[in-house]
Scaffold this motif. Structure first.
Motif, short mmCIF file in Angstrom:
data_model
loop_
_atom_site.label_atom_id
_atom_site.label_comp_id
_atom_site.label_asym_id
_atom_site.label_seq_id
_atom_site.Cartn_x
_atom_site.Cartn_y
_atom_site.Cartn_z
N ARG A 260 0.84 -1.04 -0.04
CA ARG A 260 -0.09 -0.02 -0.07
C ARG A 260 0.95 1.25 0.09
N VAL B 216 0.86 3.90 -2.93
CA VAL B 216 0.33 5.52 -2.57
C VAL B 216 1.18 6.47 -2.76
N GLY C 191 -12.38 2.67 -0.29
CA GLY C 191 -10.96 3.04 -0.20
C GLY C 191 -11.17 4.65 0.13
N ALA C 192 -10.29 5.49 -0.20
CA ALA C 192 -9.95 6.77 0.02
C ALA C 192 -11.18 7.45 -0.66
N ARG D 209 -9.73 13.70 -1.45
CA ARG D 209 -9.51 12.31 -1.55
C ARG D 209 -7.79 12.03 -1.38
N CYS D 210 -7.28 13.12 -1.95
CA CYS D 210 -5.58 13.08 -1.97
C CYS D 210 -5.29 13.23 -0.67
N ARG E 255 -5.38 10.11 1.31
CA ARG E 255 -4.31 9.22 0.80
C ARG E 255 -3.07 9.43 1.51
N GLU F 222 -3.42 8.20 4.97
CA GLU F 222 -3.40 6.98 5.23
C GLU F 222 -1.83 6.19 4.91
N THR F 223 -1.08 7.08 4.08
CA THR F 223 0.22 6.58 3.95
C THR F 223 1.10 6.30 5.50
N PRO G 198 -4.71 -0.90 -1.63
CA PRO G 198 -4.54 0.31 -1.91
C PRO G 198 -5.34 1.11 -2.68
N TYR H 66 -7.81 8.09 -8.69
CA TYR H 66 -6.74 7.18 -8.70
C TYR H 66 -7.19 5.78 -9.23
#
Lengths: 351, 235, 388
Positions: free
Chosen positions: C128, C132, C239-240, C279-280, C283, C286-287, C328, C380
């Motif tokens: 993941r 990402v 997801g995101a 959204r970005c 992510r 989340e990373t 991911p 994405y």
């Protein structure tokens, strides 16, 4: 024109000298900018080395690139309007050469000393818009058309802040002659201290910022590179160009950057001169003849500094959307530059 | 019915992580949750719910009548299953071509072609199936329905779930199932003029038909050996 | 405002026009973005009808990379399918194998030993992070900032080296087996992972400063491509993308499967706005959370075997199972139908990007051309995931 050397050069000699000088003045900065900033500075900023193979530390890469582009096939799309397609890059490069005519490199080292130098360069600088627009239209490609139209809107919009920023300088220098502007800067004094001259960047800092932003937009560099917008339009108006014509666009982009940086250094940084106080000169006729040789070197230094800033911003920022770009120009830059003119005029009269 | 014993699985306590609200809905312990869902569905669509299969604390499968395929979607959506996962089809006929891994010089054994449907049974060769999730109760449900053999058309789910649009297009292209009420039923992946429906079992996998599978050893006799010693050596 | 069905039929009629003659210039201009294009992450083609710079409708045309995976799985044995499905989402490829292996294990009623589960989870999170972090760099390039992507690739190399050290493959590890993992971890891997996670958290901070703090970037992303929560659920965004619309749902926390997420403390990030920026941004957060998960799990690897006793030739008993995980790109799941053979009878691959991109016709109406790129970048997708 170089009467100080006490050598009579016939007119045809002078013409050749001017032509060669013009080519050198345009192409050498372009080459230097491409190598130093595009290849090396950008690579270091992106934590990589850049071209290293061609020549020591990649210094011959530029020659290799030129050779590569020149030996490519000359393709024009089927549907393209061929005569105009072929002329477009030349128009863009034409404006660069026309601009360099008026840039002074020394007290006598100037191709044409106009009294209305500022007016001339502002007018001529917008010829490149024509070139870009006809390149976009004549390519018979929707991406290019989008790029060309965006470019037209953007470049016209950012002409105005450039003009208005320059007006502030003209008001302060009381002249449109570029050599006179340099003289005023280098003979001026800041609160009586003549050691630094009076470069207009100090008093016209607002104008300088606006001018640099407008130059960034005129060169279609990020954050104003919507016309090229590599992730959407592939290459915008340059998409269909290859080979020698693309090389001309490429050179024109960096040569124009160099020329605009020359002009910015003339207007704001004191041009080819160092403060005259250092040598005890009081006006431009006093300046020694060796300034014609050293002047270009000083100009080059200032030019590289300014282009370095332009390129630095280019590699860092994402790009504006077209409507945001226009809003920025019309609703922000122009009112600020008008205010700058007003304040300059008031202070000029009052002080 | 398959009984998957869950005794050896670790059940993650839902209330130990930082972000869970105090009043977020918790899953009920044991089977009551899924039984409750099946009962609720039976109340909503009545006889159309033909069969159901619950894997305790794990998963839920139901089969509904073909006519109420679209109604089930609406019913489940109002029951809380608002998240659309996927929609596709299963072709229960065994492949008449086998796997293409046999030695072509040896005579093939006949393949057993009986159609035997899976969980929750079925009566036709093809079934559509879809999956929805209830985000609040953290439950997923698989819904199946038969597709009539003579006229493979079912109703479209795009009325309830707009995301079913693309899934039904893919299902149509791959299995040849029509969807009533779909606004734009055209091919998803394949070009428009493609003939045939690739995921059906009687559409061969051409790569295996054209060339013998390279995993078969010694199909080609060695140049110096006698031909009697050559032969299939199936792996 | 038209209803969704009217919108759909309008798009369908326009798309029918587009199929006939994409170069027809009636009112508005029809522009083809892709399939060969610097911006799209692969061969995705978007047909857009423009009015000046505004999009009237836009329709993606997928299938340029369709490889027929679902048909291919029918002629393979269970261990062979793992090699195939590695290549669906090729940037975070270990994550593709996991739901399939879990589904097969569910049907066989076996469970991987605890050591294998923890290592599986660690590798899952590493894939993941690898996936990402490339997204974060690529985001800059889509916007025009060409520098962050090099930083992303530079830092991603560390993660890929880790994955290669453990599994032998940078991009396609093919490491998961039914019943556990292929091998145990090499010596020194755990210490190196701890170092790399620190570097990656530093990278996230760097990107946040460089890209997310930039005013131009924010003005390009905020308020663009707003997807409300109920539309997101209808289309099956995951997801995101789903969490950016305010829906608090994360499969790592909300379902119990044989991965070790319960051993780690992590936060599930949501954002109420539902625009591209959300959204970005999610992510990015989340990373960082993934790095923290790895840092926690790496301390807790239990001793033991990495593979349970499974027969040499694996035959999965008859049945059907569906397992999905928080990959991911979103939620990826496999619906495995087995008839007791060596190989599956039918595998339905539920890939995240397929649903994520199906919302494109709805969300791209009335935006500007540069925003098409922005919205697609924020949603994405990976082409292999859309087209399988």
């Amino acid at each position: 024109m170089i009467s100080a050397l006490a050598v009579e050069i016939p007119y045809w000699g002078q013409s050749i000298f001017r032509v060669v000088g013009g080519l050198v003045a345009v192409l050498l900065p372009a080459g230097g900018i491409v190598y130093l900033f595009l290849f090396k500075m950008m690579s270091f900023m992106q934590s990589r080395l850049g071209p290293m193979e061609a020549g020591p530390y990649g210094s011959m890469q530029l020659l290799a690139e030129v050779g590569k582009w020149m030996q490519k096939e000359d393709i024009a799309p089927d549907n393209a309007d061929k005569p105009i397609f072929k002329i477009a890059p030349l128009v863009v490069l034409l404006s660069t050469f026309l601009l360099i005519v008026v840039v002074p490199f020394g007290p006598d080292a100037v191709f044409a000393d106009f009294d209305t130098g500022v007016f001339y360069f502002l007018a001529v600088g917008s010829i490149s818009v024509l070139g870009i627009l006809i390149a976009g239209w004549a390519s018979a490609n929707k991406y290019s058309l989008l790029g060309g139209l965006r470019a037209a809107g953007q470049l016209i919009a950012y002409e105005l802040p450039m003009v208005l920023a320059t007006l502030g300088v003209v008001i302060q220098a009381e002249s449109m002659n570029l050599n006179r502007i340099i003289e005023v800067q280098n003979t001026g004094a800041i609160f009586g201290f003549g050691g630094l001259g009076n470069p207009f960047i100090l008093t016209q800092f607002v104008g300088f910022l606006i001018f640099m932003i407008a130059v960034q937009a005129e060169l279609t560099q990020a954050p104003f590179d919507m016309p090229i917008a590599e992730s959407e339009l592939v290459s915008g108006y340059m998409t269909e160009y290859t080979g020698f014509r693309f090389l001309i666009f490429f050179i024109a982009e960096f040569a124009t950057a160099g020329v605009f940086a020359f002009i910015a250094s003339v207007l704001f940084l004191g041009g080819w001169g160092v403060p005259f106080d250092w040598f005890g000169w009081s006006n431009i006729d006093d300046v020694d003849w060796w300034m014609n040789i050293v002047g270009p070197v000083i100009m080059a230094t200032k030019m590289f500094a300014l282009v370095g800033i332009i390129m630095w911003v280019r590699f860092s920022y994402p790009r504006f959307r077209e409507d945001q770009l226009q809003t920025f120009a019309w609703k922000f830059l122009i009112p600020v530059s008008l205010a700058n003119i007003a304040v300059t005029a008031i202070l000029k009269v009052a002080i | 019915m398959i009984d998957l014993s869950r005794s050896s699985w670790v059940v993650a306590p839902l209330s130990d992580t930082e972000t869970t609200d105090a009043d977020a809905p918790q899953a009920l312990p044991g089977d009551g949750l899924r039984e409750g869902i099946v009962d609720d569905l039976r109340q909503r669509i009545g006889d159309a719910l033909i069969d159901s299969h619950i894997v305790p604390n794990d998963d839920l499968f139901v089969r509904v009548a073909t006519d109420s395929w679209a109604d089930t979607a609406g019913a489940l959506k109002t029951a809380g299953f608002t998240w659309f996962s996927f929609l596709s089809a299963i072709d229960w006929m065994p492949s008449p071509y086998g796997k293409g891994e046999e030695d072509p010089t040896v005579e093939k054994e006949p393949i057993d072609m009986t159609i035997k449907q899976g969980v929750c049974g079925g009566e036709t060769r093809m079934q559509v199936f879809a999956r929805l999730t209830d985000l609040d109760r953290h439950v997923g449900i698989t819904i199946k329905a038969d597709v009539p053999d003579d006229k493979p058309v079912v109703d479209s789910w795009t009325g309830s779930f707009a995301g079913a649009n693309w899934h039904e297009r893919e299902c149509h292209e791959m299995f040849g199932i029509g969807f009533n009420g779909h606004p734009d039923l055209r091919n998803m992946y394949l070009p428009g003029e493609f003939e045939g429906h690739p995921m059906k079992k009687d559409f061969p996998l051409l790569a295996r038909m054209v060339k013998p599978w390279p995993g078969i050893v010694d199909v080609e006799p060695m140049p110096v050996q006698d031909e009697e010693e050559a032969g299939g050596d199936e792996s | 405002m038209m209803s969704d069905r009217q919108q759909l039929s309008y798009i369908a009629s326009q798309a029918a026009d587009a199929r006939l003659n994409v170069e027809l210039e009636t009112e508005g201009m029809t522009l083809n973005i892709g399939p060969q294009h610097p911006a799209t992450h692969g061969t995705l083609r978007i047909i857009a009808r423009l009015d000046g710079e505004q999009v009237i409708w836009a329709e993606p045309s997928a299938g340029y990379m369709h490889r027929g995976y679902e048909k291919l799985t029918e002629v393979r044995t269970f261990p062979q399918v793992t090699t195939l499905i590695n290549r669906i989402d090729w940037l975070g490829s270990f994550a593709n194998e996991v739901p399939f292996i879990l589904a097969a294990e569910k049907l066989m009623e076996i469970e991987a030993p605890p050591r294998a589960q923890v290592i599986r989870t660690i590798l899952f999170e590493l894939s993941r992070i690898a996936n990402v972090s490339l997204f974060l760099g690529d985001l800059g390039v889509q916007m025009g900032a060409i520098t962050p992507v090099f930083l992303a690739f530079r830092d991603r190399e560390y993660v890929l080296n880790l994955i290669e050290g453990a599994t032998g493959g940078r991009f396609h590890p093919n490491f998961d087996r039914i019943g556990g993992l292929k091998d145990d971890l090499p010596k020194g891997w755990i210490d190196e992972t701890k170092q790399v996670m620190k570097k990656l958290i530093g990278f996230c901070d760097e990107i946040e400063d460089l890209l997310f703090g930039n005013e131009i970037f924010q003005s390009r992303m905020r308020g663009i491509g707003v997807i409300p929560a109920d539309i997101a659920k209808e289309y099956g965004l995951s997801g995101a993308n789903l969490r950016a619309s305010g829906v608090d749902y994360d499969l790592r926390r909300d379902q119990d499967i044989a991965l070790s997420y319960d051993k780690a403390d992590f936060k599930v990030w949501t954002h109420p706005d539902g625009d591209s920026w959300a959204r970005c941004w999610i992510r990015l957060q989340e990373t960082r959370e993934s790095c923290k998960i790895v840092q926690q799990l790496i301390e807790q690897i239990p001793a033991g075997p990495v593979m349970t006793k499974v027969p040499r030739i694996i035959k999965v008993p008859e049945g059907e199972a569906y397992v999905s995980t928080e990959n991911p790109l979103g939620e990826m799941g496999y619906y495995v139908v087995s008839k007791g053979d060596l190989g599956p009878f039918r595998v339905k691959i539920r890939s995240a990007s397929f649903n994520n991109i199906s919302i494109t016709p709805w969300v791209l109406k009335g935006v500007y051309v540069p925003d098409i790129i922005t919205i697609l970048a924020s949603l994405y997708f990976i082409l292999g995931d859309i087209d399988r």
